[in-house]
Motif scaffolding. Structure first.
Motif, PDB file in Angstrom:
ATOM      1  N   LYS A   1       0.846  -1.201   0.000  1.00 39.03           N
ATOM      2  CA  LYS A   1       0.000   0.000   0.000  1.00 39.03           C
ATOM      3  C   LYS A   1       0.886   1.259   0.000  1.00 39.03           C
ATOM      4  O   LYS A   1       0.676   2.187  -0.798  1.00 39.03           O
ATOM      5  CB  LYS A   1      -0.905  -0.016   1.238  1.00 39.03           C
ATOM      6  N   VAL A   2       1.884   1.269   0.877  1.00 37.93           N
ATOM      7  CA  VAL A   2       2.759   2.449   0.960  1.00 37.93           C
ATOM      8  C   VAL A   2       3.507   2.636  -0.357  1.00 37.93           C
ATOM      9  O   VAL A   2       3.616   3.748  -0.882  1.00 37.93           O
ATOM     10  CB  VAL A   2       3.730   2.320   2.159  1.00 37.93           C
ATOM     11  N   MET A   3       3.983   1.535  -0.939  1.00 41.89           N
ATOM     12  CA  MET A   3       4.722   1.631  -2.202  1.00 41.89           C
ATOM     13  C   MET A   3       3.837   2.138  -3.346  1.00 41.89           C
ATOM     14  O   MET A   3       4.315   2.840  -4.243  1.00 41.89           O
ATOM     15  CB  MET A   3       5.326   0.277  -2.567  1.00 41.89           C
ATOM     16  N   ARG A   4       2.549   1.808  -3.290  1.00 39.12           N
ATOM     17  CA  ARG A   4       1.632   2.347  -4.321  1.00 39.12           C
ATOM     18  C   ARG A   4       1.563   3.870  -4.214  1.00 39.12           C
ATOM     19  O   ARG A   4       1.543   4.577  -5.217  1.00 39.12           O
ATOM     20  CB  ARG A   4       0.237   1.710  -4.182  1.00 39.12           C
ATOM     21  N   TYR A   5       1.535   4.363  -2.971  1.00 42.39           N
ATOM     22  CA  TYR A   5       1.517   5.821  -2.786  1.00 42.39           C
ATOM     23  C   TYR A   5       2.839   6.449  -3.242  1.00 42.39           C
ATOM     24  O   TYR A   5       2.859   7.542  -3.791  1.00 42.39           O
ATOM     25  CB  TYR A   5       1.238   6.186  -1.330  1.00 42.39           C
ATOM     26  N   VAL A   6       3.945   5.736  -2.995  1.00 38.62           N
ATOM     27  CA  VAL A   6       5.245   6.266  -3.426  1.00 38.62           C
ATOM     28  C   VAL A   6       5.251   6.421  -4.949  1.00 38.62           C
ATOM     29  O   VAL A   6       5.679   7.453  -5.490  1.00 38.62           O
ATOM     30  CB  VAL A   6       6.392   5.345  -2.940  1.00 38.62           C
ATOM     31  N   GLU A   7       4.736   5.410  -5.646  1.00 31.49           N
ATOM     32  CA  GLU A   7       4.689   5.485  -7.120  1.00 31.49           C
ATOM     33  C   GLU A   7       3.751   6.593  -7.578  1.00 31.49           C
ATOM     34  O   GLU A   7       4.068   7.364  -8.483  1.00 31.49           O
ATOM     35  CB  GLU A   7       4.253   4.132  -7.712  1.00 31.49           C
ATOM     36  N   LEU A   8       2.596   6.677  -6.942  1.00 31.31           N
ATOM     37  CA  LEU A   8       1.619   7.715  -7.286  1.00 31.31           C
ATOM     38  C   LEU A   8       2.223   9.108  -7.086  1.00 31.31           C
ATOM     39  O   LEU A   8       2.042  10.017  -7.912  1.00 31.31           O
ATOM     40  CB  LEU A   8       0.387   7.541  -6.382  1.00 31.31           C
ATOM     41  N   GLY A   9       2.976   9.247  -5.984  1.00 30.82           N
ATOM     42  CA  GLY A   9       3.567  10.550  -5.660  1.00 30.82           C
ATOM     43  C   GLY A   9       4.482  11.068  -6.751  1.00 30.82           C
ATOM     44  O   GLY A   9       4.608  12.283  -6.942  1.00 30.82           O
ATOM     45  N   LYS A  10       5.073  10.140  -7.492  1.00 34.48           N
ATOM     46  CA  LYS A  10       6.015  10.576  -8.543  1.00 34.48           C
ATOM     47  C   LYS A  10       5.291  11.351  -9.644  1.00 34.48           C
ATOM     48  O   LYS A  10       5.910  12.139 -10.356  1.00 34.48           O
ATOM     49  CB  LYS A  10       6.747   9.366  -9.120  1.00 34.48           C
ATOM     50  N   SER A  11       3.985  11.101  -9.794  1.00 29.44           N
ATOM     51  CA  SER A  11       3.233  11.881 -10.784  1.00 29.44           C
ATOM     52  C   SER A  11       2.503  13.052 -10.135  1.00 29.44           C
ATOM     53  O   SER A  11       2.013  13.940 -10.833  1.00 29.44           O
ATOM     54  CB  SER A  11       2.227  10.983 -11.518  1.00 29.44           C
ATOM     55  N   GLU A  12       2.433  13.076  -8.814  1.00 32.39           N
ATOM     56  CA  GLU A  12       1.685  14.152  -8.148  1.00 32.39           C
ATOM     57  C   GLU A  12       2.587  15.244  -7.570  1.00 32.39           C
ATOM     58  O   GLU A  12       2.123  16.346  -7.288  1.00 32.39           O
ATOM     59  CB  GLU A  12       0.836  13.573  -7.012  1.00 32.39           C
ATOM     60  N   GLY A  13       3.864  14.926  -7.345  1.00 33.44           N
ATOM     61  CA  GLY A  13       4.776  15.900  -6.750  1.00 33.44           C
ATOM     62  C   GLY A  13       6.159  15.737  -7.350  1.00 33.44           C
ATOM     63  O   GLY A  13       6.363  14.948  -8.282  1.00 33.44           O
ATOM     64  N   ARG A  14       7.105  16.480  -6.795  1.00 31.08           N
ATOM     65  CA  ARG A  14       8.497  16.429  -7.281  1.00 31.08           C
ATOM     66  C   ARG A  14       9.286  15.617  -6.259  1.00 31.08           C
ATOM     67  O   ARG A  14       9.374  16.002  -5.089  1.00 31.08           O
ATOM     68  CB  ARG A  14       9.018  17.868  -7.376  1.00 31.08           C
ATOM     69  N   LEU A  15       9.818  14.476  -6.706  1.00 30.22           N
ATOM     70  CA  LEU A  15      10.524  13.575  -5.787  1.00 30.22           C
ATOM     71  C   LEU A  15      11.875  14.174  -5.396  1.00 30.22           C
ATOM     72  O   LEU A  15      12.704  14.453  -6.257  1.00 30.22           O
ATOM     73  CB  LEU A  15      10.722  12.212  -6.458  1.00 30.22           C
ATOM     74  N   LEU A  16      12.074  14.341  -4.069  1.00 29.99           N
ATOM     75  CA  LEU A  16      13.344  14.911  -3.598  1.00 29.99           C
ATOM     76  C   LEU A  16      14.222  13.881  -2.897  1.00 29.99           C
ATOM     77  O   LEU A  16      15.434  14.050  -2.808  1.00 29.99           O
ATOM     78  CB  LEU A  16      13.093  16.056  -2.610  1.00 29.99           C
ATOM     79  N   ALA A  17      13.604  12.857  -2.335  1.00 26.56           N
ATOM     80  CA  ALA A  17      14.392  11.837  -1.622  1.00 26.56           C
ATOM     81  C   ALA A  17      13.615  10.536  -1.628  1.00 26.56           C
ATOM     82  O   ALA A  17      12.381  10.545  -1.684  1.00 26.56           O
ATOM     83  CB  ALA A  17      14.660  12.280  -0.187  1.00 26.56           C
ATOM     84  N   GLY A  18      14.340   9.423  -1.562  1.00 23.41           N
ATOM     85  CA  GLY A  18      13.697   8.113  -1.476  1.00 23.41           C
ATOM     86  C   GLY A  18      13.034   7.750  -2.783  1.00 23.41           C
ATOM     87  O   GLY A  18      13.609   7.910  -3.856  1.00 23.41           O
ATOM     88  N   GLY A  19      11.808   7.233  -2.667  1.00 21.02           N
ATOM     89  CA  GLY A  19      11.062   6.886  -3.876  1.00 21.02           C
ATOM     90  C   GLY A  19      11.052   5.400  -4.153  1.00 21.02           C
ATOM     91  O   GLY A  19      10.678   4.968  -5.242  1.00 21.02           O
TER      92      GLY A  19
END
Ligand code: NAD
Length: 502
Positions: free
Chosen positions: A342-360
């Protein structure tokens, strides 16, 4: 990485009913995984309605016929203090088991064990010092509040800090004189298995504490629907809380609900930025980010936004992720592969919703186990799902703002309202903002450091009712009003006129 396994793990986890460790009536069990190897290390009894019936019957007998509800507060307090002593005496063992079962870093699990002991000590003190209201009507009446325990309390708890959250319900329920049935989270039943021995050793009478392991939809549901359980204290997800709320309606049960959160940390340009950085990093990455009060949205005033983002991301990249049992670890393994996904799905989603600065993604060098690199997204708009939804992992969203009004609107623009953290050196703004933000708890220039006397709870989708200090005792007790007349009472005399007379 070598896989640490504590010595002396139990072979199976049973229910504890009426002072005895028992299997499920059906004999059903379920497997429990550890979050580093993701392999089963123990089986636990899978409670069904008939097991809950037995536990509630034992608790009911202990309530109606046993000594516990009738003891003087001081006598109950002595037992609670012995429980606290026992928890403190085995805090390292407790932390070791908790870390193994949950993946929480060992240093943080130790802190949680000590907090669990403190909960018992605190409610022991409180119940002895308890004073109730008396209202005098001179010459006519004395009215007083007679406080009595409600009955069998159903306690349903989540997996994020299992032992501590169980203590948070057990201590006030027992201090109040209730008897209890605890249904711990199915992901993490290990540390709860220690309660039985701790309670018996402290002199808690049999039947006062009962534990039924199992799934929420089976054991939890049966407890919620049981007619002899007049109140439910629940901590968990908002959607589960809504189901329980509906199921409690049939019996109009008392309910206390501590639910999810998506709490904002608001950093103004006049804040002590070093302190704000330390605190907002800890606020979302401690407890693996599996923290209801995590400050998982950081709103930063534009003049310091770029600097804050850069420094925040650099620190996040340096966070030590690894073996939960290693004292150097800052972020351990997430509790379960389902939650990891579940958390990893949000991490992937975040890459299209925000600017990844760390982790991912997964941290390098940790190829198995539920490890997620501390992940930072910047420029996250309020429409993003990673801004709106509880992720419950080491993932944070950073968003800039230009005015105080915009910051307040952003802070309040989610369905949750558990906590808020405010960083500013402007005293007036600190208070006016704190009083306007939709959150049950606000910390000014601090992360979550809580005095046990203060109210705990959320507003909006984050909860119902406040516990903490006397409010917890209020939840587990009835306050019966007793009215005593001190002289003749003026009574309208009905039925004094003979029929047929006028
Ligand atoms: P969850 O809602 O899935 O489960 C919590 C407990 O409820 C478990 O014991 C589960 O077995 C039981 N349950 C599930 N369905 C049930 C049903 N239909 N009837 C009765 N019981 C049922 O939550 P979780 O995933 O274990 O915990 C994480 C959530 O808990 C997050 O949302 C987090 O924010 C929240 N939480 C809130 C607080 C707080 O104080 N506000 C504290 C810690 C965690």
């Amino acid at each position: 990485m070598s896989h640490y396994v504590p010595e002396g793990l139990p072979g199976e986890l049973k229910h504890y009913i009426g002072g005895e460790l028992v299997d499920s009536v059906s004999g059903k069990t379920f497997d429990v995984l550890d979050p580093v190897s993701n392999t089963p290390y123990v089986t636990a009894a899978a409670g069904q309605a008939e097991d809950v019936d037995r536990a509630v019957a034992a608790a009911r007998t202990a309530f109606t016929d046993g000594p516990w509800p009738r003891l003087l507060p001081r006598a109950r307090a002595r037992v609670l203090n012995k429980i606290a002593d026992a928890v403190e005496a085995q805090d390292k063992r407790l932390a070791e088991l908790e870390t193994f079962d949950t993946g929480l870093p060992i240093t943080q699990a130790l802190g949680q064990a000590q907090r669990a002991a403190e909960n018992f000590r605190f409610f022991a003190d409180l119940v002895v010092a308890q004073a109730d209201d008396t209202y005098q009507v001179p010459g006519r009446q004395v009215n007083y509040v007679h406080r009595k325990p409600v009955g069998v309390a159903g306690l349903i708890t989540p997996w994020n800090t299992p032992f501590m959250l169980e203590s948070w319900k057990l201590a006030p329920a027992l201090a109040s004189g209730c008897t209890v049935v605890l249904k711990p989270a199915e992901f993490t039943p290990l540390s709860a298995s220690l309660w039985a021995e701790i309670f018996a050793g402290a002199g808690l009478p049999d039947g006062v504490f009962n534990l039924v392991n199992g799934f929420g939809e089976e054991a939890g549901d049966a407890l919620v629907k049981h007619p002899d359980v007049p109140l439910i204290s629940f901590t968990g997800e908002t959607t589960t809380g809504q189901t329980i709320y509906r199921n409690c309606a049939a019996h109009l049960k008392g309910m206390s609900m501590e639910l999810g959160g998506k709490s904002p940390a608001i950093v103004f340009a006049d804040a002590d930025l070093d302190a704000a950085l330390d605190s907002t990093l800890f606020g979302v990455f401690s407890l693996n980010g599996e923290r209801c009060t995590a400050g998982s949205r950081i709103l930063v005033e534009r003049p310091v936004y770029d600097e804050f983002c850069a420094r925040y991301a650099e620190r996040a990249r340096n966070i030590v992720v690894g073996d939960p049992h290693d004292p150097a670890t800052e972020v351990g393994a997430l509790v379960h592969p389902e939650h990891y996904d579940k958390v990893m799905r949000y991490v992937e989603l975040g890459k299209s919703e925000g600017r990844l600065l760390a982790g991912g993604g997964r941290p390098s060098g940790l190829d198995s186990g539920n490890y997620v690199a501390p992940t930072v997204f910047a420029d996250v708009p309020p429409t993003a799902r990673i801004f709106q939804e509880e992720i419950f992992g080491p993932v944070v969203a950073l968003t800039p703002f230009d005015t105080e009004a915009e910051a307040l609107a952003l802070a309040n623009d989610v369905k949750y309202g558990l906590a808020a953290y405010l960083w500013t050196s402007n005293l007036q703004r600190a208070h006016t903002f704190a009083q306007s933000v939709e959150a049950g708890m606000v910390w000014l220039n601090s992360h979550n450091v809580r005095d046990l006397r203060t109210p705990f709870g959320g507003v909006k989708a984050s909860g119902l009712g406040h516990e903490g200090g006397y409010r917890s005792l209020d939840f587990y007790t009835h306050q019966q009003a007793i009215h005593v007349s001190l002289g003749p009472v003026h009574t309208a005399r009905f039925g004094t006129v003979q029929k047929g007379q006028s």
